[in-house]
Every structure is written in C-alpha cells, then in structure tokens.
Enzyme design. Structure first.
Site, short mmCIF file in Angstrom:
data_model
loop_
_atom_site.label_atom_id
_atom_site.label_comp_id
_atom_site.label_asym_id
_atom_site.label_seq_id
_atom_site.Cartn_x
_atom_site.Cartn_y
_atom_site.Cartn_z
N SER A 17 83.26 99.36 -21.08
CA SER A 17 83.89 98.64 -22.19
C SER A 17 83.52 99.24 -23.54
CB SER A 17 83.49 97.16 -22.15
OG SER A 17 83.88 96.55 -20.95
N VAL A 68 74.28 110.43 -14.19
CA VAL A 68 73.07 110.70 -14.97
C VAL A 68 71.85 110.94 -14.07
CG1 VAL A 68 73.85 109.49 -17.04
CG2 VAL A 68 72.61 108.21 -15.25
N LYS A 133 67.71 92.06 -22.94
CA LYS A 133 66.88 91.80 -21.77
C LYS A 133 65.69 92.76 -21.66
CE LYS A 133 70.79 89.72 -19.45
NZ LYS A 133 71.54 89.64 -20.74
#
Length: 338
Positions: A17, A68, A133
C-alpha cells in the site's frame, strides 16, 4: 533542481500500500527521476501494478523480482541506485507469532541484507520503515522491527568512509492499508457483525499521504541515525466500529496473540534522546556521527521533558466518529456512506 533530478530510487516491498502511494507521489511530483525501481517477490502484484503505472506513461519505472532475504539479488538490484526506501516486511502480528522464523528472516536478516547491499553498492541514502509496535514490543513482529530499527541506526557507525545516510521512520496504523482494520470492517459490515478484540483498544492513525510525506522528509532531511515519529491523532476501536457500522452488532472476541490495548511510539526511556521538530518528533542516536548542537540549530529542535512518552491511549489528539467517516471517504473508500 531537486535532490531527485537524474537519481535512481528503489523501493523494497514496492507493491504494498505505501509502496504504491510512494510510487504515485514520486512519479507525479518528481518526473525528473532517472529510474524508480519496484523491488518485491510477488510477480502477480508486480503485474497488476504495471497496469496501473504503464511504461508508456511512466518510462522511469522498473520492476525487479527479488526477496530481501537474498543478499546477492539485492546487490544486483542496487546497482547504480542512489536512494533506497525499505518497506518490505512481514507485518501481521498474529501470523508472526505462529511463524517466528519466517518473520525473523524477513524483518531482521532482510534488513541487514539491505544495509550490506546498500553499503557495498554505494547507495547514498536509505530510509527504513518502522512501526509503533517496535516501541516497547510485546510481540515477535514488534521485536523484529525494533531490532531492524537498531540495525539501520547503527549502520551509520559501520559505514566507514562511505557517506551513505541511514534513517528510520516510525508511525502508527496506515489508514486503509492492506490488512488493516478499516477495510476489514467495511467488508464485515455486510454481515451485520463487527468483531472487536477489546472495547478499550486504541491506535495511532496516519493516512497513506501522511506516511508518504514522512518518508520523503526523512529522505531529504536526515543527517543519518535519526528515528522520525509523526505527531498524529489516535482513534478508539469502538469509534471506528461506530463510524463504519453503527447498526452492526459489536462482538468482543478477545485480543489476538501479541496484541496490545494501546500502542506507543516513544517510550519514557527514549525521552532522553528525543527532540521536538514541530511536525515530527525525532529520536536521536545516543552517539550521533555529527555535532548535536549543529543539528539542534539547523532544525530548531527542542528537547522533550525527561519521562515524556507518546502513547495512543494518552494522546491529546483524537479522531471522532464524524472525522473518521470523512477520512474513510476521502482516503479509503470514495463510495463509503452510512
């Protein structure tokens, strides 16, 4: 001339997004970029994104399949790249709890791979995306992102002669992003029941546009080692539910593994190195690679009080049911109505 003129930019996790929002912003506002490379491992999402940004209209765009976790592939992708925005991550809290090794390999090992590849290929600037978080984490996802944050900040100490700058941006829930609560509630309201994990739950809220602005600010302004935090409102999960489905039943189902009632972005322990920049807070490294007084002067930075904490439950700015409805229509679903 902007800092993007004739520069090549790569976005890891570029089909997500925020990656797509960054792509749209960069191509529309800085058409002078040389290349914009979308690096991700999902070929279907790349195929779909290529329809949205056709090469005929956006000749700068490139698509590069890779993970990655694969250092060699990153090195290949980073060739002649000037700026990297690292948005790739495994981000669902409850999935990470049941697949811990996968989360670590992507978020920690993948982050270190991005650092190593960037240093070895002479990338100039790297901005890594974090999450609320990662502050005082109680779940594995948060712990891996905190580790990633520390790796990127510390990378400024191991770069040697290389002038590369690494920085981090940390923010709350991105409104309308894949897997987030608002599109989930919009879908569930058709069933007449909205599942609520805990009626007291709060979260920070930022729009995709706000997230893009923050990344671009860090890319343009970071000296290396900063962790930027936006000043954004909070919302109560019950207000979100009432904004979307006022007539729906709200069924409390209990907190999922690893969830908090409230989120933090700056802990009281961070306050000793936190400064107010006006639009943002910034947590500075304990030993910066540049002169602190010069930084304070350059950005008119003001030290926060010792013990300061930035928590979604004790925030002073809140979204209301009405403001949430406006935001949802403007930023998530233009067809939304009650």
């Amino acid at each position: 001339m902007s800092i993007y003129t004739d520069k090549s930019i790569l976005i890891t996790g570029g089909t997500g997004s925020l990656g797509k929002a960054l792509t749209k912003f960069i191509l529309n506002n800085y058409p002078e970029v040389k290349r914009l490379i979308i690096f991700s491992r999902d070929e279907q999402k790349q195929f779909q994104m290529a329809q949205e940004f056709p090469h005929s209209d956006y000749p700068q765009i490139r698509f590069f399949i890779g993970d990655v976790r694969d250092l060699d592939r990153l090195k290949r992708a980073f060739q002649k790249v000037d700026y990297v925005i690292h948005a790739a991550a495994m981000k669902h809290v409850h999935i990470a709890e049941y697949n811990p090794e996968e989360c670590i390999r992507t978020n920690v090992d993948g982050g270190q791979n991005v650092i190593n590849a960037a240093i070895e290929t002479n990338v100039e600037r790297v901005v890594a995306l974090s999450t609320d978080k990662a502050c005082a984490p109680i779940n594995l996802y948060g712990a891996t992102k905190l580790t990633s944050d520390k790796l990127f900040i510390s990378a400024n100490n191991i770069k040697g002669w290389n002038p590369i700058r690494f920085s981090v941006v940390r923010y709350g829930n991105v409104m309308g992003s894949n897997g987030s609560v608002i599109p989930f509630f919009i879908k569930k309201r058709k069933e007449g029941v909205l599942p609520i994990t805990n009626a007291e739950m709060t979260r920070f809220n930022i729009t995709l546009e706000g997230g893009v602005d923050m990344v671009m600010h860090a890319l343009e302004s970071a000296w290396g080692g900063e962790l930027f935090v936006p000043k954004i409102p909070s919302y109560k999960i019950m207000d979100v539910a009432n904004a979307i489905g006022p007539e729906c039943d709200k069924k409390v189902i209990g907190i999922r593994p690893g969830e908090k009632i409230h989120e933090e972005m700056i802990s009281s322990s961070d306050s000793f190195n936190t400064y107010d920049l006006g639009k943002y807070y910034v947590i500075l490294p304990t030993v910066p690679a540049w002169d602190l007084d010069e930084f304070v002067c350059a950005f008119d930075a003001k030290k926060v009080e010792e013990g300061f904490a930035y928590n979604s439950g004790s925030n002073t700015v809140w979204e209301s049911v009405e403001s949430l409805r406006v935001l949802i229509k403007d930023h998530v679903d233009s067809d939304f109505n009650i």
